[in-house]
Design a protein around this motif. Structure first.
Motif, PDB file in Angstrom:
ATOM      1  N   TRP A 173       0.826  -1.210   0.000  1.00 47.64           N
ATOM      2  CA  TRP A 173       0.000   0.000   0.000  1.00 47.64           C
ATOM      3  C   TRP A 173       0.861   1.260   0.000  1.00 47.64           C
ATOM      4  O   TRP A 173       1.855   1.355   0.701  1.00 47.64           O
ATOM      5  CB  TRP A 173      -0.930   0.006   1.191  1.00 47.64           C
ATOM      6  N   GLY A 174       0.454   2.208  -0.829  1.00 39.62           N
ATOM      7  CA  GLY A 174       1.223   3.431  -0.998  1.00 39.62           C
ATOM      8  C   GLY A 174       1.860   3.460  -2.375  1.00 39.62           C
ATOM      9  O   GLY A 174       1.371   2.850  -3.330  1.00 39.62           O
ATOM     10  N   ARG A 175       2.973   4.148  -2.472  1.00 40.52           N
ATOM     11  CA  ARG A 175       3.658   4.278  -3.756  1.00 40.52           C
ATOM     12  C   ARG A 175       4.059   2.930  -4.351  1.00 40.52           C
ATOM     13  O   ARG A 175       3.892   2.709  -5.558  1.00 40.52           O
ATOM     14  CB  ARG A 175       4.884   5.176  -3.607  1.00 40.52           C
ATOM     15  N   PRO A 176       4.604   1.979  -3.557  1.00 36.20           N
ATOM     16  CA  PRO A 176       4.969   0.680  -4.145  1.00 36.20           C
ATOM     17  C   PRO A 176       3.792  -0.023  -4.827  1.00 36.20           C
ATOM     18  O   PRO A 176       3.988  -0.717  -5.828  1.00 36.20           O
ATOM     19  CB  PRO A 176       5.463  -0.127  -2.935  1.00 36.20           C
ATOM     20  N   PHE A 177       2.580   0.155  -4.284  1.00 32.15           N
ATOM     21  CA  PHE A 177       1.412  -0.488  -4.885  1.00 32.15           C
ATOM     22  C   PHE A 177       1.187   0.010  -6.300  1.00 32.15           C
ATOM     23  O   PHE A 177       0.892  -0.771  -7.216  1.00 32.15           O
ATOM     24  CB  PHE A 177       0.174  -0.227  -4.016  1.00 32.15           C
ATOM     25  N   TRP A 178       1.323   1.325  -6.483  1.00 30.50           N
ATOM     26  CA  TRP A 178       1.096   1.881  -7.813  1.00 30.50           C
ATOM     27  C   TRP A 178       2.233   1.524  -8.764  1.00 30.50           C
ATOM     28  O   TRP A 178       1.997   1.281  -9.953  1.00 30.50           O
ATOM     29  CB  TRP A 178       0.913   3.396  -7.723  1.00 30.50           C
ATOM     30  N   VAL A 179       3.448   1.454  -8.271  1.00 34.49           N
ATOM     31  CA  VAL A 179       4.570   1.019  -9.116  1.00 34.49           C
ATOM     32  C   VAL A 179       4.353  -0.414  -9.575  1.00 34.49           C
ATOM     33  O   VAL A 179       4.515  -0.745 -10.753  1.00 34.49           O
ATOM     34  CB  VAL A 179       5.902   1.145  -8.333  1.00 34.49           C
ATOM     35  N   PHE A 180       3.971  -1.270  -8.621  1.00 35.50           N
ATOM     36  CA  PHE A 180       3.704  -2.667  -8.965  1.00 35.50           C
ATOM     37  C   PHE A 180       2.558  -2.769  -9.963  1.00 35.50           C
ATOM     38  O   PHE A 180       2.632  -3.509 -10.950  1.00 35.50           O
ATOM     39  CB  PHE A 180       3.375  -3.464  -7.701  1.00 35.50           C
ATOM     40  N   SER A 181       1.476  -2.032  -9.717  1.00 34.05           N
ATOM     41  CA  SER A 181       0.285  -2.116 -10.566  1.00 34.05           C
ATOM     42  C   SER A 181       0.586  -1.681 -11.993  1.00 34.05           C
ATOM     43  O   SER A 181       0.142  -2.323 -12.959  1.00 34.05           O
ATOM     44  CB  SER A 181      -0.838  -1.257  -9.975  1.00 34.05           C
ATOM     45  N   VAL A 182       1.348  -0.599 -12.146  1.00 32.53           N
ATOM     46  CA  VAL A 182       1.688  -0.120 -13.490  1.00 32.53           C
ATOM     47  C   VAL A 182       2.576  -1.129 -14.203  1.00 32.53           C
ATOM     48  O   VAL A 182       2.356  -1.461 -15.385  1.00 32.53           O
ATOM     49  CB  VAL A 182       2.381   1.260 -13.418  1.00 32.53           C
ATOM     50  N   ALA A 183       3.586  -1.639 -13.496  1.00 32.85           N
ATOM     51  CA  ALA A 183       4.480  -2.626 -14.101  1.00 32.85           C
ATOM     52  C   ALA A 183       3.725  -3.897 -14.467  1.00 32.85           C
ATOM     53  O   ALA A 183       3.916  -4.465 -15.546  1.00 32.85           O
ATOM     54  CB  ALA A 183       5.629  -2.948 -13.146  1.00 32.85           C
ATOM     55  N   PHE A 184       2.845  -4.334 -13.569  1.00 36.22           N
ATOM     56  CA  PHE A 184       2.055  -5.538 -13.818  1.00 36.22           C
ATOM     57  C   PHE A 184       1.111  -5.340 -15.004  1.00 36.22           C
ATOM     58  O   PHE A 184       1.062  -6.165 -15.926  1.00 36.22           O
ATOM     59  CB  PHE A 184       1.267  -5.904 -12.559  1.00 36.22           C
ATOM     60  N   GLY A 185       0.353  -4.244 -14.979  1.00 36.25           N
ATOM     61  CA  GLY A 185      -0.611  -3.994 -16.047  1.00 36.25           C
ATOM     62  C   GLY A 185       0.031  -3.819 -17.407  1.00 36.25           C
ATOM     63  O   GLY A 185      -0.429  -4.382 -18.409  1.00 36.25           O
ATOM     64  N   ALA A 186       1.115  -3.033 -17.458  1.00 41.46           N
ATOM     65  CA  ALA A 186       1.797  -2.799 -18.736  1.00 41.46           C
ATOM     66  C   ALA A 186       2.404  -4.085 -19.278  1.00 41.46           C
ATOM     67  O   ALA A 186       2.321  -4.368 -20.482  1.00 41.46           O
ATOM     68  CB  ALA A 186       2.876  -1.733 -18.549  1.00 41.46           C
ATOM     69  N   SER A 187       3.004  -4.871 -18.397  1.00 44.82           N
ATOM     70  CA  SER A 187       3.624  -6.129 -18.828  1.00 44.82           C
ATOM     71  C   SER A 187       2.579  -7.116 -19.318  1.00 44.82           C
ATOM     72  O   SER A 187       2.775  -7.801 -20.326  1.00 44.82           O
ATOM     73  CB  SER A 187       4.422  -6.740 -17.677  1.00 44.82           C
ATOM     74  N   LEU A 188       1.458  -7.186 -18.600  1.00 43.44           N
ATOM     75  CA  LEU A 188       0.401  -8.110 -19.007  1.00 43.44           C
ATOM     76  C   LEU A 188      -0.152  -7.726 -20.375  1.00 43.44           C
ATOM     77  O   LEU A 188      -0.422  -8.596 -21.218  1.00 43.44           O
ATOM     78  CB  LEU A 188      -0.719  -8.096 -17.961  1.00 43.44           C
ATOM     79  N   LEU A 189      -0.296  -6.439 -20.609  1.00 42.62           N
ATOM     80  CA  LEU A 189      -0.765  -5.966 -21.906  1.00 42.62           C
ATOM     81  C   LEU A 189       0.221  -6.333 -23.004  1.00 42.62           C
ATOM     82  O   LEU A 189      -0.172  -6.769 -24.100  1.00 42.62           O
ATOM     83  CB  LEU A 189      -0.980  -4.454 -21.867  1.00 42.62           C
ATOM     84  N   LEU A 190       1.515  -6.177 -22.733  1.00 43.42           N
ATOM     85  CA  LEU A 190       2.530  -6.539 -23.722  1.00 43.42           C
ATOM     86  C   LEU A 190       2.527  -8.036 -24.009  1.00 43.42           C
ATOM     87  O   LEU A 190       2.712  -8.462 -25.154  1.00 43.42           O
ATOM     88  CB  LEU A 190       3.914  -6.097 -23.233  1.00 43.42           C
ATOM     89  N   PHE A 191       2.330  -8.843 -22.966  1.00 47.16           N
ATOM     90  CA  PHE A 191       2.287 -10.299 -23.163  1.00 47.16           C
ATOM     91  C   PHE A 191       1.124 -10.693 -24.064  1.00 47.16           C
ATOM     92  O   PHE A 191       1.258 -11.555 -24.934  1.00 47.16           O
ATOM     93  CB  PHE A 191       2.165 -11.015 -21.817  1.00 47.16           C
ATOM     94  N   PHE A 192      -0.029 -10.068 -23.845  1.00 47.33           N
ATOM     95  CA  PHE A 192      -1.225 -10.456 -24.595  1.00 47.33           C
ATOM     96  C   PHE A 192      -1.341  -9.748 -25.944  1.00 47.33           C
ATOM     97  O   PHE A 192      -2.130 -10.171 -26.789  1.00 47.33           O
ATOM     98  CB  PHE A 192      -2.481 -10.171 -23.764  1.00 47.33           C
ATOM     99  N   ALA A 193      -0.572  -8.680 -26.147  1.00 46.83           N
ATOM    100  CA  ALA A 193      -0.702  -7.864 -27.357  1.00 46.83           C
ATOM    101  C   ALA A 193      -0.614  -8.669 -28.657  1.00 46.83           C
ATOM    102  O   ALA A 193      -1.409  -8.437 -29.578  1.00 46.83           O
ATOM    103  CB  ALA A 193       0.346  -6.747 -27.340  1.00 46.83           C
ATOM    104  N   PRO A 194       0.338  -9.620 -28.802  1.00 45.65           N
ATOM    105  CA  PRO A 194       0.419 -10.356 -30.075  1.00 45.65           C
ATOM    106  C   PRO A 194      -0.830 -11.164 -30.406  1.00 45.65           C
ATOM    107  O   PRO A 194      -1.040 -11.526 -31.573  1.00 45.65           O
ATOM    108  CB  PRO A 194       1.628 -11.280 -29.859  1.00 45.65           C
TER     109      PRO A 194
END
Length: 409
Positions: free
Chosen positions: A222-243
């Motif tokens: 909770w706090g800043r680390p949560f948002w860092v994790f969420s952005v990294a997780f969301g962006a990476s998941l999108l890249l994985f599924f993009a193809p």
């Protein structure tokens, strides 16, 4: 019994020999074609489609034969081996990438493609061994001793016959999910939050189930680390599924998930009780209602337990994840033996050993395939869950329920 003999009170000088034994056992199975599972043929089918520039989520296999399209490697012989030719594929992008590489390297040999896939899972398993060793070096149990958890706990996963046979032998991608999940945990203990988000995304892109574990990260990040994790997780998941994001993907993938909860059933526990009540109440199988209902119940239960969990240390996380997976499996309509891979690896960081008992009893489900078509022996299913429940109750009553702790906070 030989498994328990090998892992019982292992001394440090014996540990590395036993780790080597697990490596050798897996390496030998790399070159054996899967015999207890026919999923490999769908892996090959999907890989051949992608290598021909097609999205495997767009059409079911039956479409291609009916349309008479010529696709290298896609033929009647391979089609006849598929266990679900009328269903869309359900395998996420990391798995699809491995299918694609395997069939690109070995387009004309099913055996060669299977070996390539198995080599990938072998590397994942060796990576899991390294991560288990590193994590167990640092995690400790309160009240036991100031020393770390016994490193020999890793053998509970590493030498478990179910794990060796189902992941490297029968080619199930739970091995990749376990590796990326452990990698995420390892990175979190080192406050490498962004990298942990990428690793967690890779776990989800190997198998979707780690999505259920995300609520346990809210309090700890909770706090800043949560948002860092969420952005990294969301962006990476999108890249994985993009193809794979093209016309028909959402419909095909959504259809597969819907069928999984509404149509497939094997070795269920709570669902089988609900099914029996449905037959008694209305006279037919109500899986279309009970399947999704139990899935929603599992998701809500996991979310509530995660929010009520007052612990914030990383070393307590595996226990929370363990119970999240157990809740999901108890509510699932389908529970194959290899689904226990995550509970088995997570129990290495806790006092709980009922997943190990379950890992041996669940092999009884293979008797269902002794007849054609397969027929489940519900007495064996009942025996499986009754013994696991009894052992879990024994652990609740007879052992300390304190979670594993770490010197790291």
């Amino acid at each position: 019994m030989s498994f328990f003999g090998l892992v019982w009170r292992v001394r440090d000088r014996e540990l590395f020999w036993l780790m080597g034994l697990g490596i050798v056992a897996r390496l030998l199975l790399v070159f054996a074609f899967p015999l207890l599972s026919d999923d490999v043929y769908r892996f090959i089918w999907d890989g051949l489609l992608i290598n021909d520039g097609r999205n495997p989520f767009t059409h079911v296999p039956t479409y291609y034969l009916a349309a008479g399209e010529i696709i290298p490697g896609i033929n009647a012989a391979l089609y006849e081996q598929l266990n679900s030719p009328d269903y869309f594929t359900i395998y996420p992008p990391v798995a699809q990438a491995v299918f694609t590489l395997a069939t690109w390297l070995s387009p004309e040999s099913w055996y060669g493609a299977a070996v390539v896939m198995k080599l990938f899972l072998f590397v994942c398993e060796v990576g899991s061994l390294f991560l288990l060793y590193r994590l167990l070096t640092e995690f400790s149990i309160p009240g036991k001793a100031p020393s770390a958890l016994p490193k020999s706990n890793l053998l509970l996963y590493w030498l478990n016959p179910l794990i060796i046979v189902e992941i490297t032998g029968n080619l199930h991608f739970e091995g990749a999910m376990v590796f990326f999940l452990l990698l995420a945990l390892y990175l979190l203990t080192r406050s490498q939050v962004a990298r942990a988000g990428v690793a967690m995304a890779a776990a989800v892109a190997s198998k979707l189930l780690p999505l259920l574990l995300l609520p346990y990260l809210i309090r700890r990040l909770w706090g800043r680390p949560f948002w860092v994790f969420s952005v990294a997780f969301g962006a990476s998941l999108l890249l994985f599924f993009a193809p794979l994001l093209s016309t028909g993907f959402l419909d095909g993938f959504g259809s597969s998930l819907d069928l999984y909860f509404r149509d497939f059933e094997f070795n269920g526990s709570l669902y089988y009780l609900a099914r029996a009540y449905g037959y008694y109440d209305v006279g037919w199988n109500q899986i279309a209602a009970f399947g999704p209902g139990l899935a929603i119940f599992a998701a809500v239960s996991i979310l509530v337990l995660a929010l009520l969990d007052g612990r914030s240390s990383w070393c307590s996380l595996p226990e929370g994840w363990l119970w999240a997976f157990v809740i999901y499996l108890l509510c699932a309509t389908t529970v194959h033996p290899w689904y226990l891979s995550v509970p088995i690896v997570l129990c290495c960081f806790t006092h709980w050993r009922f997943p190990l008992v379950w890992s041996f009893l669940i092999t009884l489900t293979y008797t269902s395939y002794a007849s054609d078509p397969y027929e489940e022996n519900l007495w064996l299913v009942g025996l499986e869950y009754a013994i696991v429940l009894a052992f879990a109750i024994y652990e609740f009553r007879g052992r300390k329920r304190l979670p594993a702790q770490s010197k790291l906070t």
